[in-house]
Design a protein around this motif. Structure first.
Motif, PDB file in Angstrom:
ATOM      1  N   GLY A  89      24.551   7.403  -0.193  1.00 52.70           N
ATOM      2  CA  GLY A  89      25.021   8.437  -1.109  1.00 52.70           C
ATOM      3  C   GLY A  89      24.690   8.156  -2.561  1.00 52.70           C
ATOM      4  O   GLY A  89      25.170   8.855  -3.453  1.00 52.70           O
ATOM      5  N   SER A  90      23.876   7.126  -2.831  1.00 55.78           N
ATOM      6  CA  SER A  90      23.458   6.851  -4.202  1.00 55.78           C
ATOM      7  C   SER A  90      22.373   7.834  -4.619  1.00 55.78           C
ATOM      8  O   SER A  90      21.676   8.411  -3.764  1.00 55.78           O
ATOM      9  CB  SER A  90      22.946   5.418  -4.335  1.00 55.78           C
ATOM     10  OG  SER A  90      21.847   5.191  -3.470  1.00 55.78           O
ATOM     11  N   THR A  91      22.207   8.019  -5.920  1.00 54.18           N
ATOM     12  CA  THR A  91      21.206   8.957  -6.429  1.00 54.18           C
ATOM     13  C   THR A  91      20.332   8.271  -7.476  1.00 54.18           C
ATOM     14  O   THR A  91      20.664   7.206  -7.983  1.00 54.18           O
ATOM     15  CB  THR A  91      21.869  10.193  -7.062  1.00 54.18           C
ATOM     16  OG1 THR A  91      22.735   9.777  -8.124  1.00 54.18           O
ATOM     17  CG2 THR A  91      22.670  10.977  -6.017  1.00 54.18           C
ATOM     18  N   ALA A  92      19.225   8.923  -7.774  1.00 52.41           N
ATOM     19  CA  ALA A  92      18.289   8.393  -8.768  1.00 52.41           C
ATOM     20  C   ALA A  92      18.268   9.297  -9.998  1.00 52.41           C
ATOM     21  O   ALA A  92      18.620  10.473  -9.937  1.00 52.41           O
ATOM     22  CB  ALA A  92      16.882   8.303  -8.176  1.00 52.41           C
ATOM     23  N   ARG A  95       0.811  -1.218   0.000  1.00 50.21           N
ATOM     24  CA  ARG A  95       0.000   0.000   0.000  1.00 50.21           C
ATOM     25  C   ARG A  95       0.846   1.270   0.000  1.00 50.21           C
ATOM     26  O   ARG A  95       0.369   2.336  -0.365  1.00 50.21           O
ATOM     27  CB  ARG A  95      -0.934   0.003   1.218  1.00 50.21           C
ATOM     28  CG  ARG A  95      -2.042  -1.029   1.119  1.00 50.21           C
ATOM     29  CD  ARG A  95      -2.989  -0.699  -0.032  1.00 50.21           C
ATOM     30  NE  ARG A  95      -3.950  -1.763  -0.299  1.00 50.21           N
ATOM     31  CZ  ARG A  95      -3.800  -2.712  -1.200  1.00 50.21           C
ATOM     32  NH1 ARG A  95      -2.700  -2.742  -1.951  1.00 50.21           N
ATOM     33  NH2 ARG A  95      -4.701  -3.642  -1.384  1.00 50.21           N
ATOM     34  N   LEU A  96       2.104   1.165   0.431  1.00 47.58           N
ATOM     35  CA  LEU A  96       2.976   2.343   0.477  1.00 47.58           C
ATOM     36  C   LEU A  96       4.411   1.888   0.259  1.00 47.58           C
ATOM     37  O   LEU A  96       4.837   0.865   0.796  1.00 47.58           O
ATOM     38  CB  LEU A  96       2.850   3.056   1.823  1.00 47.58           C
ATOM     39  CG  LEU A  96       3.719   4.307   2.032  1.00 47.58           C
ATOM     40  CD1 LEU A  96       3.340   5.415   1.054  1.00 47.58           C
ATOM     41  CD2 LEU A  96       3.585   4.814   3.476  1.00 47.58           C
ATOM     42  N   VAL A  97       5.148   2.678  -0.546  1.00 46.21           N
ATOM     43  CA  VAL A  97       6.567   2.429  -0.810  1.00 46.21           C
ATOM     44  C   VAL A  97       7.364   3.662  -0.403  1.00 46.21           C
ATOM     45  O   VAL A  97       7.025   4.784  -0.804  1.00 46.21           O
ATOM     46  CB  VAL A  97       6.815   2.132  -2.305  1.00 46.21           C
ATOM     47  CG1 VAL A  97       8.303   1.876  -2.553  1.00 46.21           C
ATOM     48  CG2 VAL A  97       5.972   0.962  -2.783  1.00 46.21           C
ATOM     49  N   TYR A  98       8.418   3.453   0.387  1.00 50.43           N
ATOM     50  CA  TYR A  98       9.339   4.532   0.720  1.00 50.43           C
ATOM     51  C   TYR A  98      10.526   4.493  -0.240  1.00 50.43           C
ATOM     52  O   TYR A  98      11.150   3.442  -0.434  1.00 50.43           O
ATOM     53  CB  TYR A  98       9.885   4.376   2.145  1.00 50.43           C
ATOM     54  CG  TYR A  98       8.968   4.844   3.246  1.00 50.43           C
ATOM     55  CD1 TYR A  98       9.202   6.055   3.898  1.00 50.43           C
ATOM     56  CD2 TYR A  98       7.883   4.075   3.651  1.00 50.43           C
ATOM     57  CE1 TYR A  98       8.377   6.482   4.930  1.00 50.43           C
ATOM     58  CE2 TYR A  98       7.046   4.494   4.675  1.00 50.43           C
ATOM     59  CZ  TYR A  98       7.299   5.700   5.314  1.00 50.43           C
ATOM     60  OH  TYR A  98       6.475   6.118   6.324  1.00 50.43           O
ATOM     61  N   LEU A  99      10.842   5.640  -0.821  1.00 53.39           N
ATOM     62  CA  LEU A  99      12.064   5.817  -1.598  1.00 53.39           C
ATOM     63  C   LEU A  99      12.836   6.985  -1.005  1.00 53.39           C
ATOM     64  O   LEU A  99      12.230   7.909  -0.426  1.00 53.39           O
ATOM     65  CB  LEU A  99      11.750   6.088  -3.066  1.00 53.39           C
ATOM     66  CG  LEU A  99      11.009   4.990  -3.834  1.00 53.39           C
ATOM     67  CD1 LEU A  99      10.689   5.461  -5.251  1.00 53.39           C
ATOM     68  CD2 LEU A  99      11.816   3.696  -3.868  1.00 53.39           C
ATOM     69  N   THR A 100      14.141   7.008  -1.176  1.00 52.09           N
ATOM     70  CA  THR A 100      14.924   8.126  -0.653  1.00 52.09           C
ATOM     71  C   THR A 100      16.189   8.311  -1.477  1.00 52.09           C
ATOM     72  O   THR A 100      17.088   7.475  -1.447  1.00 52.09           O
ATOM     73  CB  THR A 100      15.291   7.930   0.841  1.00 52.09           C
ATOM     74  OG1 THR A 100      16.206   8.947   1.245  1.00 52.09           O
ATOM     75  CG2 THR A 100      15.903   6.562   1.105  1.00 52.09           C
ATOM     76  N   TYR A 101      16.228   9.404  -2.245  1.00 52.10           N
ATOM     77  CA  TYR A 101      17.385   9.748  -3.080  1.00 52.10           C
ATOM     78  C   TYR A 101      17.593  11.260  -3.066  1.00 52.10           C
ATOM     79  O   TYR A 101      16.630  11.994  -3.252  1.00 52.10           O
ATOM     80  CB  TYR A 101      17.184   9.247  -4.510  1.00 52.10           C
ATOM     81  CG  TYR A 101      17.139   7.744  -4.577  1.00 52.10           C
ATOM     82  CD1 TYR A 101      18.305   6.987  -4.474  1.00 52.10           C
ATOM     83  CD2 TYR A 101      15.921   7.075  -4.681  1.00 52.10           C
ATOM     84  CE1 TYR A 101      18.258   5.595  -4.498  1.00 52.10           C
ATOM     85  CE2 TYR A 101      15.870   5.682  -4.701  1.00 52.10           C
ATOM     86  CZ  TYR A 101      17.045   4.956  -4.606  1.00 52.10           C
ATOM     87  OH  TYR A 101      17.005   3.582  -4.619  1.00 52.10           O
ATOM     88  N   PRO A 102      18.863  11.702  -2.871  1.00 53.84           N
ATOM     89  CA  PRO A 102      20.029  10.912  -2.550  1.00 53.84           C
ATOM     90  C   PRO A 102      19.789  10.032  -1.324  1.00 53.84           C
ATOM     91  O   PRO A 102      19.201  10.485  -0.336  1.00 53.84           O
ATOM     92  CB  PRO A 102      21.113  11.953  -2.275  1.00 53.84           C
ATOM     93  CG  PRO A 102      20.685  13.141  -3.057  1.00 53.84           C
ATOM     94  CD  PRO A 102      19.194  13.143  -2.969  1.00 53.84           C
TER      95      PRO A 102
END
Length: 388
Positions: free
Chosen positions: A176-179, A164-171
């Motif tokens: 220290g990875s980026t999208a 029901r929910l997805v957490y993403l985090t970028y950077p």
């Protein structure tokens, strides 16, 4: 001990129990590389605006629960200027009393007990607390080196359907990875037309070294299912102010605003005035912040390369994700560094199982401290011979 069963099952906040504690270290002077906030001062214009706003009579009283019109307009203008994203200030903006409150409160706002929430591993430690406080079901979204990007094909159809929910985090904090735009397009397309929502933690948005960090809201149809949570703490050196905001999907924003009407009574008006000034006047400062940390990244990675110490490439943010020597997990290596080198770093384990053999190293130090830390770490090169 008096504590609810719900709260009892939530692990202690790693940073809640470590920040401010007395540090016992070796004979050298302490170099603190565990700090998760930039080390510079808040720009003078922001401070002056805040100081003057303290004396405005309206700021000394209760304000509108959902924020001042000028602040909301500044958010809208900022996103248009930086990301070419158009927002409705009343339906697509939610002011947050520190972004952590939004990140932890969102599951309670939009997820029912027992429903699945995907959490990045590795990822910020307190996402899990928000899921558990909502009585939802946390499931790891496995992120692998060197890029630490989601691979939706690794998840079962059943898991994807139940999410029901997805957490993403970028950077990404801590790696220290980026999208790229393509990464967000894949995520939006994966869940478009389903019941699944996405929250993108954009706390380190200002720090992009190889390319400017994109907003997930730049993706076509993203506002149908996603919100982005933006922090003023890092880019503007305003961590003590506790100001941020969520933008995007109007239903998610509405739920989060309702949640906040029961947990907060409106942000201090002077804080909003200071934040408004920051968003309207400090674009150049954000560029300087990124340039500063890029130079630090370039220097520090060169030092690690010279010593043969393995790390994951730092493309954004303020942290380097360093592998531990053979025979040490993250927590053991933290204790070794304190005892042997008087360097404090954060273990990778609190960020997820994939962080077990890593430590998170902050570059939020002045040049002299950074050079000293690099010198000390390079003496550990022999410990890494077995890693190759």
């Amino acid at each position: 001990m008096t504590i609810s069963q719900r709260l009892k099952q939530v692990p202690d906040s790693y940073f809640g129990k470590t920040m401010g504690r007395k540090i016992i270290h070796g004979p050298l002077s302490l170099v603190n590389m565990a700090v998760g906030i930039p080390d510079g001062e808040t720009p003078k214009g922001i401070l002056d605006t805040f100081a003057e706003a303290l004396y405005i009579p309206d700021n000394q009283k209760y304000g509108a629960f959902h924020g001042k019109e000028d602040f909301k307009r500044a958010i809208v203008d900022f996103y248009k200027r930086h990301y070419d994203v158009t927002l409705d200030k009343d339906e697509e903006v939610c002011i947050l009393y520190g972004t952590k409150n939004g990140l932890v409160g969102l599951p309670t706002s939009i997820v029912d007990p027992g429903e699945t929430v995907l959490l990045p591993d590795p990822g910020y430690t307190d996402y899990l607390a928000g899921v558990m406080l909502a009585d939802a079901k946390p499931v790891s979204l496995n992120l692998e080196p060197p890029d630490y990007l989601p691979d939706w094909s690794t998840l079962s159809k059943e898991t994807l359907k139940e999410t029901r929910l997805v957490y993403l985090t970028y950077p990404n904090n801590p790696t220290g990875s980026t999208a790229t735009h393509e990464v967000f397009e894949e995520a939006v397309n994966q869940f478009k037309g389903t019941k699944t929502k996405i929250v993108h933690d954009f706390a380190y948005s200002a720090f992009g070294f190889d390319h400017k960090n994109p907003s997930i809201l730049q993706t076509p149809d993203a506002k149908d299912l996603a919100v982005e949570i933006y922090s003023l703490s890092k880019g503007f050196n305003m961590s003590g102010f506790r100001v941020g905001f969520a933008v995007g999907n109007k239903d998610m924003i509405s739920a989060l605003k309702k949640y906040q009407t029961h947990t907060h009574a409106g942000m201090f008006g002077a804080l909003q005035d200071a934040a408004t000034y920051a968003l309207n006047n400090c674009d150049d400062f954000l560029v300087q912040q990124s340039d500063t940390f890029k130079k630090r990244r370039d220097f520090f990675q060169t030092q690690l390369d010279d010593a043969g110490i393995p790390y994951e490439p730092m493309k954004g943010g303020i942290f380097i994700w360093i592998a531990t020597p053979t025979g040490y997990d993250g927590e053991e290596f933290v204790e070794f560094l304190l005892r042997d080198q008087s360097i404090l770093v954060a273990p990778g384990i609190p960020f997820g199982e994939n962080g077990r053999n890593y430590v998170r190293v902050s570059l939020a130090l002045d040049d002299a401290q950074l050079e000293e830390a690099a010198r000390r770490l390079k003496t550990l090169a022999p410990m890494y011979k077995n890693n190759i």
